[in-house]
Design an enzyme around this catalytic site. Sequence first.
Site, PDB file in Angstrom:
ATOM      1  N   GLU A 197     -11.899   1.755   4.861  1.00 42.04           N
ATOM      2  CA  GLU A 197     -11.048   1.959   5.863  1.00 42.04           C
ATOM      3  C   GLU A 197     -11.343   3.559   6.136  1.00 42.04           C
ATOM      4  O   GLU A 197     -10.563   4.355   5.730  1.00 42.04           O
ATOM      5  CB  GLU A 197      -9.676   1.765   5.527  1.00 42.04           C
ATOM      6  CG  GLU A 197      -8.570   1.939   6.626  1.00 42.04           C
ATOM      7  CD  GLU A 197      -7.371   1.815   6.209  1.00 42.04           C
ATOM      8  OE1 GLU A 197      -6.568   0.781   6.816  1.00 42.04           O
ATOM      9  OE2 GLU A 197      -6.638   2.529   5.418  1.00 42.04           O
ATOM     10  N   GLU A 243       0.789  -1.170  -0.065  1.00 46.54           N
ATOM     11  CA  GLU A 243       0.040   0.088  -0.079  1.00 46.54           C
ATOM     12  C   GLU A 243       0.728   1.373  -0.005  1.00 46.54           C
ATOM     13  O   GLU A 243       1.419   1.430   0.880  1.00 46.54           O
ATOM     14  CB  GLU A 243      -1.046   0.197   1.196  1.00 46.54           C
ATOM     15  CG  GLU A 243      -1.706   1.264   1.339  1.00 46.54           C
ATOM     16  CD  GLU A 243      -2.588   1.260   2.582  1.00 46.54           C
ATOM     17  OE1 GLU A 243      -2.482   0.500   3.535  1.00 46.54           O
ATOM     18  OE2 GLU A 243      -3.706   1.741   2.573  1.00 46.54           O
TER      19      GLU A 243
HETATM   20  C1  LER Z   1      -2.663   3.751   6.849  1.00 44.46           C
HETATM   21  O1  LER Z   1      -2.814   5.109   6.781  1.00 44.46           O
HETATM   22  C2  LER Z   1      -3.323   3.033   6.072  1.00 44.46           C
HETATM   23  O2  LER Z   1      -3.901   3.312   5.093  1.00 44.46           O
HETATM   24  C3  LER Z   1      -3.408   1.489   6.481  1.00 44.46           C
HETATM   25  O3  LER Z   1      -4.035   0.854   5.325  1.00 44.46           O
HETATM   26  C4  LER Z   1      -2.014   1.048   6.534  1.00 44.46           C
HETATM   27  O4  LER Z   1      -1.742   0.032   7.297  1.00 44.46           O
HETATM   28 MN    MN Z   2      -5.254   2.221   3.851  1.00 43.06          MN
END
Ligand code: LER
Ligand code: MN
Length: 270
Positions: free
Chosen positions: A247, A153
């Site tokens: 998220e 990521e």
């Molecule tokens: C952190 O900002 C993030 O986007 C998470 O998915 C990474 O652990």
């Molecule tokens: Mn993330």
Amino acid sequence: MKSAVTLCLVREAAAGPFVFHDPLEVGFQKAAAAGFDAVELFLPGPDAVEIAEIQSLQEKHGLAIAAVGTGAGMVKHGLSVTDPDPAKRQAALEFIRSMVDFGARLGAPAILGSMQGRAGAGVSREQARDWLYAALLDLGRQAAGSGVSFIYEPLNRNETNLFNHAAPATDFLHADGLEGVVLLADLFHMAIEERDIADGLREMGDRLGHVHWADSNRQAMGFGHTDPAPITAALREIGYAGYLSAEVFPQPDAETAAGQTIASIKAALG
Ligand code: LER
Ligand code: MN
């Protein structure tokens, strides 16, 4: 494309961008009630919960596991794969390896996000990227051997200085041996860094393996100023068939964020 929602059991990340911060049973129940296809798990480590307990909750609530995060290695233990201390790099790798194995037993890929660390404190960006490459080589091969992918990521500039943009991250993954590694497009990070999010997704193309479905302010999609229409058009264009995983912060509360996410995914997918 399928929907997913984040469920965090890490105390140190209680203020983090995860929709549900409930005990596992409650989180699964709420995710199913909101209509998600899957949950993305952010756990303290590979031994925090028995695999059988997760599987029985999956069966009870009809939920897949979209992915497992590894950020606890950073927030709980201060580990990263680019730490100047070789013992800490090794411990970071071992923690992530254990999460790859844990995820694979649930049919889910693990994610390298905050544990990528950053260059600085005597570590050049070239050196940090070499260590990142070595880690991804190892983890991608381990994951492939267990029948899952491994997810890398890129993050925004406040969280790493290794890869902040889709194009160089995609080029990096074309290096020898990284075939088992796919990219995560976190739309919050991309809203900060990309000139055009949809173009960034097109750059990732068939290397895109997971999406964090978040608005510009890291709230549920629709609560900020990102336009999801060109994003879903680009995802369709590149043939993306993975998860759109929320998220995001539980704002104004977890149930509203979950409901807004489901509504935004339904609207986006038509
Ligand atoms: C952190 O900002 C993030 O986007 C998470 O998915 C990474 O652990
Ligand atoms: Mn993330």
